[in-house]
Design an enzyme around this catalytic site. Structure first.
Site, PDB file in Angstrom:
ATOM      1  N   CYS A  15      -3.795   0.920 -15.635  1.00 13.94           N
ATOM      2  CA  CYS A  15      -2.993   1.775 -16.492  1.00 13.94           C
ATOM      3  C   CYS A  15      -3.793   2.999 -16.922  1.00 13.94           C
ATOM      4  O   CYS A  15      -5.003   3.063 -16.746  1.00 13.94           O
ATOM      5  CB  CYS A  15      -2.591   1.016 -17.764  1.00 13.94           C
ATOM      6  N   GLY A  41      -1.378   4.518 -12.502  1.00 14.81           N
ATOM      7  CA  GLY A  41      -0.206   3.658 -12.614  1.00 14.81           C
ATOM      8  C   GLY A  41       1.054   4.397 -12.243  1.00 14.81           C
ATOM      9  O   GLY A  41       1.326   5.463 -12.798  1.00 14.81           O
ATOM     10  N   ASN A 116      -5.005   0.168 -21.727  1.00 16.46           N
ATOM     11  CA  ASN A 116      -5.548   0.072 -20.373  1.00 16.46           C
ATOM     12  C   ASN A 116      -6.623  -1.000 -20.404  1.00 16.46           C
ATOM     13  O   ASN A 116      -7.538  -0.924 -21.216  1.00 16.46           O
ATOM     14  CB  ASN A 116      -6.129   1.418 -19.937  1.00 16.46           C
ATOM     15  N   GLY A 117      -6.503  -1.967 -19.512  1.00 14.56           N
ATOM     16  CA  GLY A 117      -7.462  -3.062 -19.480  1.00 14.56           C
ATOM     17  C   GLY A 117      -6.718  -4.373 -19.417  1.00 14.56           C
ATOM     18  O   GLY A 117      -5.529  -4.401 -19.110  1.00 14.56           O
ATOM     19  N   TYR A 263     -13.296   3.594  -6.749  1.00 11.71           N
ATOM     20  CA  TYR A 263     -11.914   3.773  -6.307  1.00 11.71           C
ATOM     21  C   TYR A 263     -10.974   4.330  -7.365  1.00 11.71           C
ATOM     22  O   TYR A 263     -10.134   5.183  -7.081  1.00 11.71           O
ATOM     23  CB  TYR A 263     -11.350   2.426  -5.831  1.00 11.71           C
TER      24      TYR A 263
HETATM   25  P1  AMP Z   1      -6.870  -3.709   1.559  1.00  7.60           P
HETATM   26  O1  AMP Z   1      -5.982  -2.995   2.524  1.00  7.60           O
HETATM   27  O2  AMP Z   1      -6.165  -4.829   0.856  1.00  7.60           O
HETATM   28  O3  AMP Z   1      -8.167  -4.156   2.144  1.00  7.60           O
HETATM   29  O4  AMP Z   1      -7.224  -2.693   0.386  1.00  7.60           O
HETATM   30  C1  AMP Z   1      -8.192  -1.715   0.587  1.00  7.60           C
HETATM   31  C2  AMP Z   1      -7.579  -0.364   0.412  1.00  7.60           C
HETATM   32  O5  AMP Z   1      -6.886  -0.304  -0.830  1.00  7.60           O
HETATM   33  C3  AMP Z   1      -8.633   0.705   0.390  1.00  7.60           C
HETATM   34  O6  AMP Z   1      -8.188   1.768   1.210  1.00  7.60           O
HETATM   35  C4  AMP Z   1      -8.739   1.131  -1.055  1.00  7.60           C
HETATM   36  O7  AMP Z   1      -8.808   2.539  -1.166  1.00  7.60           O
HETATM   37  C5  AMP Z   1      -7.492   0.622  -1.708  1.00  7.60           C
HETATM   38  N1  AMP Z   1      -7.782  -0.117  -2.958  1.00  7.60           N
HETATM   39  C6  AMP Z   1      -8.940  -0.630  -3.377  1.00  7.60           C
HETATM   40  N2  AMP Z   1      -8.803  -1.239  -4.574  1.00  7.60           N
HETATM   41  C7  AMP Z   1      -7.516  -1.103  -4.919  1.00  7.60           C
HETATM   42  C8  AMP Z   1      -6.757  -1.500  -6.054  1.00  7.60           C
HETATM   43  N3  AMP Z   1      -7.312  -2.151  -7.072  1.00  7.60           N
HETATM   44  N4  AMP Z   1      -5.443  -1.182  -6.079  1.00  7.60           N
HETATM   45  C9  AMP Z   1      -4.879  -0.529  -5.052  1.00  7.60           C
HETATM   46  N5  AMP Z   1      -5.548  -0.122  -3.947  1.00  7.60           N
HETATM   47  C10 AMP Z   1      -6.856  -0.404  -3.879  1.00  7.60           C
END
Ligand code: AMP
Length: 492
Positions: A15, A41, A116-117, A263
């Site tokens: 968030c 978000g 947020n958290g 990220y």
């Molecule tokens: P995955 O496809 O499940 O391995 O997710 C990795 C991809 O999702 C990477 O390209 C990241 O940039 C992105 N990503 C990493 N952490 C998150 C997160 N908490 N929420 C959404 N996307 C994420």
């Protein structure tokens, strides 16, 4: 804040929060601030304003730009103080009752709060509160805070000299986990950061008017000045009298979440005094030092892998190419063609720029692997586009442990690195090689030349190390009681 999703055994959060005190265009400024925080978000957004007599609340599902840019909506939010919230998009049911800011009429007056958290003992607290007669209106952990404030017997504290702030602080005394909170009452805007400062919160100033925001990028968009971070464990109270600060919680080391740098935060934000963009570039440089490559082109997975890929290309002297083009206009829902290709979903978002990769050995950079879904599809598309080799480099260590503090990572059974070795992951992804940054390398890139100080780590890095700074009370429970069986009509 987290939501319980009965169809999927994970907590969902992520968030952004924003608030401004005393400005004649408070709700417009808040809408602009939330727009800049949209990456934190996309499921829903809300704004609460106060006009000197009444509170006004507009909470909508969908994007800030689709909901809060029109005059009729902003006109419904009069007053010189406002605060708001953006919430993450997940597969769970988006119910309007969970959209923040949450508002309650409490002893001492109206009280709106945005979070947020993630509170790691919220389900435990909720169970106790319900047993004692509390009636919850939402499934959000943030409501636990409101319920605790309502029940706080501490009406006045001689240091704080404010009944509502005293009760708020008293309530937070029972709460564990991560919280960056913005709250609005009839005569003040309050910002709070948990004792470890896990989630970010900054103070800004637009002319004479104070602002609270999750990230500095929201200050930039409105031309506000960055004043300082809210410290870990600090409560700031902004009113017509100016700004006051309290440190009411037991002292804890500052341990902001390292995943903000990898990220989550926007690259143009400064978090904890560090430019997120610079950190990501240095992470890429460190990755190139740790796992040198002889590829012909460095290609980022956009947008998250771009700064790290720039750093990698700089350090390795391999040319940087935009080998993947991202469509930024992918909506939340899209009708799939009936004869859909297997890769429809990922192609909708990412298309390979054949010209840049055909016949080449590609060094592919992404910020992280969670389930592996993105990597599998992108490596496959790279090969289809003619890449002769695909070397996947990840600008973070393997994510082996789930997050409980406000980032949506799944349980270990879906976290690829928690049950596969690096070589098994490589095979699963279909890459010719796969490397991750080391934990020490990550710290070096973040300016800690000796790597991670295991006795006193500068960040919370639990996703990589399993070292959680707080107790995880809810997690220790044998089973979670589903907080609500109420079916809520979706309102769009
Ligand atoms: P995955 O496809 O499940 O391995 O997710 C990795 C991809 O999702 C990477 O390209 C990241 O940039 C992105 N990503 C990493 N952490 C998150 C997160 N908490 N929420 C959404 N996307 C994420």
């Amino acid at each position: 804040m987290f939501l319980w999703n009965s169809s999927d055994d994970k907590l969902q959060e992520e968030c952004g929060v924003f608030g401004i005190w005393g400005h004649p265009e408070a709700s417009t400024i808040t809408a602009l601030g939330l727009h800049a925080l949209q990456h934190r978000g996309q499921e829903a957004a809300g704004i609460v304003s106060y006009d000197g007599k009444h509170f006004h609340s507009e909470r909508r599902l969908g994007l800030v730009g689709d909901n809060f840019t029109k005059k009729p909506v902003i006109n419904k939010l009069p007053g010189t103080s406002a605060m708001g919230h953006v919430r993450y998009s997940t597969t769970g049911e988006p119910a309007l009752r969970n959209v923040q800011p949450l508002f309650a009429d409490l002893a001492g007056g109206g009280f709106a709060v945005a979070h947020n958290g993630n509170i790691t003992n919220a389900l435990t607290l909720r169970g106790e509160l319900v047993k004692n007669g509390a009636i919850f209106q939402s499934t959000s952990d943030t409501e636990t805070i409101l319920q605790l404030i309502a029940r706080s017997k501490l009406a006045y504290d001689s240091v704080i000299e404010d009944e509502q702030v005293s009760r708020f602080i008293d309530a937070l005394g029972s709460v564990e986990g991560a919280y960056a909170l913005v709250a609005l009452t009839g005569d003040k805007l309050i910002g709070v950061r948990d004792p470890f400062g896990i989630r970010p919160l900054v103070i800004g100033k637009l002319g004479d008017f104070f602002i609270l925001s999750s990230e500095t990028c929201a200050l930039d968009i409105i031309g506000a000045q960055f004043v300082r971070e809210v410290s870990n464990g600090e409560v700031v109270v902004i009113s017509d009298q100016g700004i006051r600060s309290f440190m009411p919680f037991p002292v804890a080391p500052y341990r902001p979440c390292i995943f903000e740098y990898i990220y989550f935060a926007r690259p143009d934000s400064v978090v904890g005094g560090l430019s997120v963009y610079e950190c990501r570039k240095k992470i890429g440089q460190q990755l190139a030092k740790e796992s040198p490559s002889f590829g012909e082109v460095v290609v980022p997975v956009p947008d998250s892998g771009v700064p790290a890929a720039l750093g990698f290309a700089e350090e390795s002297k391999i040319p940087f190419q935009l080998g993947i083009i991202r469509n930024h206009y992918v909506g939340r829902t899209f009708i799939e063609p009936q004869q859909s290709s297997r890769d429809f979903g990922v192609k909708l978002k990412h298309n390979i720029n054949k010209k840049a990769v055909d016949g080449k050995s590609v060094v592919l950079i992404d910020d992280s692997i969670v389930r592996g879904t993105t990597s599998v599809k992108i490596v496959e598309l790279m090969r289809e586009a003619g890449a002769s080799e695909v070397h996947m480099k990840i600008a973070s260590p393997p994510i082996k442990f789930p997050d409980f503090y406000g980032i949506d990572t799944p349980n270990p059974s879906q976290l690829l690195a928690s049950f596969k070795s690096i070589d098994e992951m490589r095979k699963f992804i279909g890459a010719d090689s796969l490397s991750f940054l080391s934990v020490d390398g990550l710290y070096k890139a973040m300016g800690h030349k000796n790597g991670r100080d295991n006795n006193n780590p500068a960040f919370t890095d639990h996703c990589f190390t399993g070292d959680y700074p707080t107790t995880l009370q809810d997690n220790a429970r044998e089973c979670f009681d589903e907080p609500s069986q109420l079916v809520v009509k979706k309102e769009m």
